[in-house]
Scaffold this active site. Structure first.
Site, PDB file in Angstrom:
ATOM      1  N   SER A 166       0.806  -1.040   0.067  1.00 34.89           N
ATOM      2  CA  SER A 166       0.042   0.129  -0.130  1.00 34.89           C
ATOM      3  C   SER A 166       0.896   1.276   0.116  1.00 34.89           C
ATOM      4  O   SER A 166       2.268   1.039   0.425  1.00 34.89           O
ATOM      5  CB  SER A 166      -0.801   0.005   1.289  1.00 34.89           C
ATOM      6  OG  SER A 166      -1.452   1.355   1.472  1.00 34.89           O
ATOM      7  N   TYR A 179      -2.596  -1.084  10.068  1.00 31.72           N
ATOM      8  CA  TYR A 179      -2.728  -1.359   8.473  1.00 31.72           C
ATOM      9  C   TYR A 179      -1.304  -1.029   7.853  1.00 31.72           C
ATOM     10  O   TYR A 179      -0.555  -1.490   7.225  1.00 31.72           O
ATOM     11  CB  TYR A 179      -3.771  -0.616   7.822  1.00 31.72           C
ATOM     12  CG  TYR A 179      -4.147  -0.782   6.310  1.00 31.72           C
ATOM     13  CD1 TYR A 179      -4.565  -2.045   5.931  1.00 31.72           C
ATOM     14  CD2 TYR A 179      -3.330  -0.156   5.541  1.00 31.72           C
ATOM     15  CE1 TYR A 179      -4.719  -2.105   4.517  1.00 31.72           C
ATOM     16  CE2 TYR A 179      -3.397  -0.125   3.966  1.00 31.72           C
ATOM     17  CZ  TYR A 179      -4.133  -1.236   3.792  1.00 31.72           C
ATOM     18  OH  TYR A 179      -4.388  -1.520   2.310  1.00 31.72           O
TER      19      TYR A 179
HETATM   20  P1  NAP Z   1     -11.579  -6.211  -0.118  1.00 36.16           P
HETATM   21  O1  NAP Z   1     -12.273  -5.912  -1.526  1.00 36.16           O
HETATM   22  O2  NAP Z   1     -12.161  -5.883   1.132  1.00 36.16           O
HETATM   23  O3  NAP Z   1     -11.137  -7.563  -0.248  1.00 36.16           O
HETATM   24  C1  NAP Z   1     -10.570  -8.244   0.778  1.00 36.16           C
HETATM   25  C2  NAP Z   1     -10.324  -9.721   0.629  1.00 36.16           C
HETATM   26  O4  NAP Z   1      -9.647 -10.231   1.851  1.00 36.16           O
HETATM   27  C3  NAP Z   1     -11.742 -10.399   0.600  1.00 36.16           C
HETATM   28  O5  NAP Z   1     -11.533 -11.508  -0.457  1.00 36.16           O
HETATM   29  C4  NAP Z   1     -11.754 -11.196   1.954  1.00 36.16           C
HETATM   30  O6  NAP Z   1     -12.486 -12.311   2.092  1.00 36.16           O
HETATM   31  C5  NAP Z   1     -10.497 -11.380   2.212  1.00 36.16           C
HETATM   32  N1  NAP Z   1     -10.122 -11.576   3.533  1.00 36.16           N
HETATM   33  C6  NAP Z   1     -10.422 -10.665   4.677  1.00 36.16           C
HETATM   34  N2  NAP Z   1     -10.154 -11.135   5.853  1.00 36.16           N
HETATM   35  C7  NAP Z   1      -9.848 -12.444   5.491  1.00 36.16           C
HETATM   36  C8  NAP Z   1      -9.426 -13.736   6.468  1.00 36.16           C
HETATM   37  N3  NAP Z   1      -9.589 -13.514   7.895  1.00 36.16           N
HETATM   38  N4  NAP Z   1      -9.290 -14.775   5.856  1.00 36.16           N
HETATM   39  C9  NAP Z   1      -9.329 -14.826   4.709  1.00 36.16           C
HETATM   40  N5  NAP Z   1      -9.581 -13.698   3.502  1.00 36.16           N
HETATM   41  C10 NAP Z   1      -9.822 -12.890   4.171  1.00 36.16           C
HETATM   42  O7  NAP Z   1     -10.145  -5.555  -0.359  1.00 36.16           O
HETATM   43  P2  NAP Z   1      -9.262  -4.708  -1.500  1.00 36.16           P
HETATM   44  O8  NAP Z   1      -9.577  -3.445  -1.535  1.00 36.16           O
HETATM   45  O9  NAP Z   1      -9.622  -5.552  -2.828  1.00 36.16           O
HETATM   46  O10 NAP Z   1      -7.998  -5.064  -0.976  1.00 36.16           O
HETATM   47  C11 NAP Z   1      -6.999  -6.172  -1.618  1.00 36.16           C
HETATM   48  C12 NAP Z   1      -5.664  -6.002  -1.155  1.00 36.16           C
HETATM   49  O11 NAP Z   1      -5.368  -4.891  -1.774  1.00 36.16           O
HETATM   50  C13 NAP Z   1      -5.408  -5.628   0.481  1.00 36.16           C
HETATM   51  O12 NAP Z   1      -4.232  -6.351   0.761  1.00 36.16           O
HETATM   52  C14 NAP Z   1      -5.282  -4.280   0.536  1.00 36.16           C
HETATM   53  O13 NAP Z   1      -4.609  -3.873   1.788  1.00 36.16           O
HETATM   54  C15 NAP Z   1      -4.514  -3.593  -0.683  1.00 36.16           C
HETATM   55  N6  NAP Z   1      -4.946  -2.327  -0.974  1.00 36.16           N
HETATM   56  C16 NAP Z   1      -6.150  -1.729  -1.539  1.00 36.16           C
HETATM   57  C17 NAP Z   1      -6.296  -0.607  -1.992  1.00 36.16           C
HETATM   58  C18 NAP Z   1      -7.627  -0.206  -2.206  1.00 36.16           C
HETATM   59  O14 NAP Z   1      -7.839   1.183  -2.526  1.00 36.16           O
HETATM   60  N7  NAP Z   1      -8.545  -1.090  -2.335  1.00 36.16           N
HETATM   61  C19 NAP Z   1      -5.189   0.275  -1.917  1.00 36.16           C
HETATM   62  C20 NAP Z   1      -3.796  -0.296  -1.680  1.00 36.16           C
HETATM   63  C21 NAP Z   1      -3.847  -1.428  -1.156  1.00 36.16           C
HETATM   64  P3  NAP Z   1     -14.062 -12.385   2.202  1.00 36.16           P
HETATM   65  O15 NAP Z   1     -14.770 -11.569   1.286  1.00 36.16           O
HETATM   66  O16 NAP Z   1     -14.211 -13.906   2.000  1.00 36.16           O
HETATM   67  O17 NAP Z   1     -14.330 -11.762   3.709  1.00 36.16           O
END
Ligand code: NAP
Length: 261
Positions: A166, A179
């Site tokens: 991130s 985070y």
């Molecule tokens: P998201 O839509 O909230 O998806 C999160 C995913 O992680 C879901 O598939 C969720 O599974 C899974 N997860 C959460 N807790 C879990 C657990 N205890 N065991 C197994 N799986 C778990 O998030 P996202 O935005 O796509 O983020 C994906 C990655 O990108 C993350 O590492 C985040 O830090 C990083 N990131 C995101 C952004 C952004 O702007 N979105 C920016 C920088 C970095 P369930 O759906 O089954 O609960």
């Protein structure tokens, strides 16, 4: 570590990568967080490129939707791995490795995408149990998963591990608490592992910062933001696809930003 780690070349190649048809055919790739957001988009894209994808996520119902979409699109049959990274203990990790070994005998890719946000709060007030949970899910569970699956990755002719970082995991920012600290840890784990595995294995290790992306996590962090101003998950995948496929052979220890800072 490869000299590629410091050069501008692979950064640009990763951002601009457009995969050819079947670029990932024959590869077996585990994606964590495959039930939503960026992980789901990555799983769908990898399957479209011919990879067999092992789908890991917490909620089976949501994970099944990713599975169904891959099958409906005619992709290689995926593996479904409901798994809770917050609560899993040694026997569950062992069972995960055994299931993958039975089904595929090896792994060519491991994409760590699952994550949670935790609280946005000053460190002075940060809730201690939430801190521990975020560090565990976002960092320690990625370490345990990697440690558990390294023997299967060693069996590949060309294995790739990708961690998701991130912007706040590369420069600290107020109120991002556990985070941000976990993402700094992810970068450290990537660098240590990339150094350890270089030369003696065919496994490369890199990280990707997707940048602001239209997902549930982003909505949780910025509830007042207009989501239409953000790219969809499918638009931030080029570096992941590049690093998880043969196009990035030899690239090791690279921290990619999906968009220039
Ligand atoms: P998201 O839509 O909230 O998806 C999160 C995913 O992680 C879901 O598939 C969720 O599974 C899974 N997860 C959460 N807790 C879990 C657990 N205890 N065991 C197994 N799986 C778990 O998030 P996202 O935005 O796509 O983020 C994906 C990655 O990108 C993350 O590492 C985040 O830090 C990083 N990131 C995101 C952004 C952004 O702007 N979105 C920016 C920088 C970095 P369930 O759906 O089954 O609960």
């Amino acid at each position: 570590m490869s000299t590629a780690a410091t050069g501008a070349g692979p950064q640009d190649a990763a951002r601009a990568y457009v995969p050819a048809a079947d670029s990932h055919a024959g590869r077996v790739i585990l994606v964590t967080g495959a039930s939503d957001g960026i992980g789901q988009a990555l799983a769908l894209a990898l399957a479209r490129q011919g990879a067999t994808v092992a789908l890991l996520g917490k909620q089976q119902r949501k994970l099944t939707r990713t599975y169904d979409r891959i099958v409906a699109a005619g992709g290689p049959q995926p593996a479904l791995l409901p798994f809770n990274l917050e609560t899993a203990a040694a026997p569950e990790y062992e069972a995960l490795a055994q299931a993958l070994e039975r089904e595929f005998g090896r792994l060519d890719g491991l994409a760590h995408v699952a994550g949670i946000l935790g609280d946005l709060s000053p460190v002075e007030q940060y809730d201690v149990p939430t801190w521990c949970k975020v560090l565990h899910v976002n960092l320690t569970a990625a370490f345990i998963t990697t440690r558990t699956l390294l023997p299967l990755l060693r069996r590949s002719q060309d294995a790739s591990i990708v961690f998701t970082s991130s912007t706040v995991g590369r420069t600290g920012r107020a109120y991002w608490g556990a985070y941000a600290v976990a993402k700094f840890g992810v970068e450290g784990l990537m660098q240590v592992l990339a150094h350890e595995l270089s030369g003696t294995t065919r496994i490369r290790v890199n990280s990707v910062n997707p940048g602001p992306t239209r997902t549930a996590m982003r909505r949780q962090a910025y509830p007042a933001e207009d989501p239409a101003t953000l790219p969809e998950p499918a638009a931030v995948l080029a570096p992941y696809l590049y690093l998880l496929g043969p196009a990035s052979a030899g690239v090791n220890g690279l921290a990619v930003d999906c968009r220039p800072a």
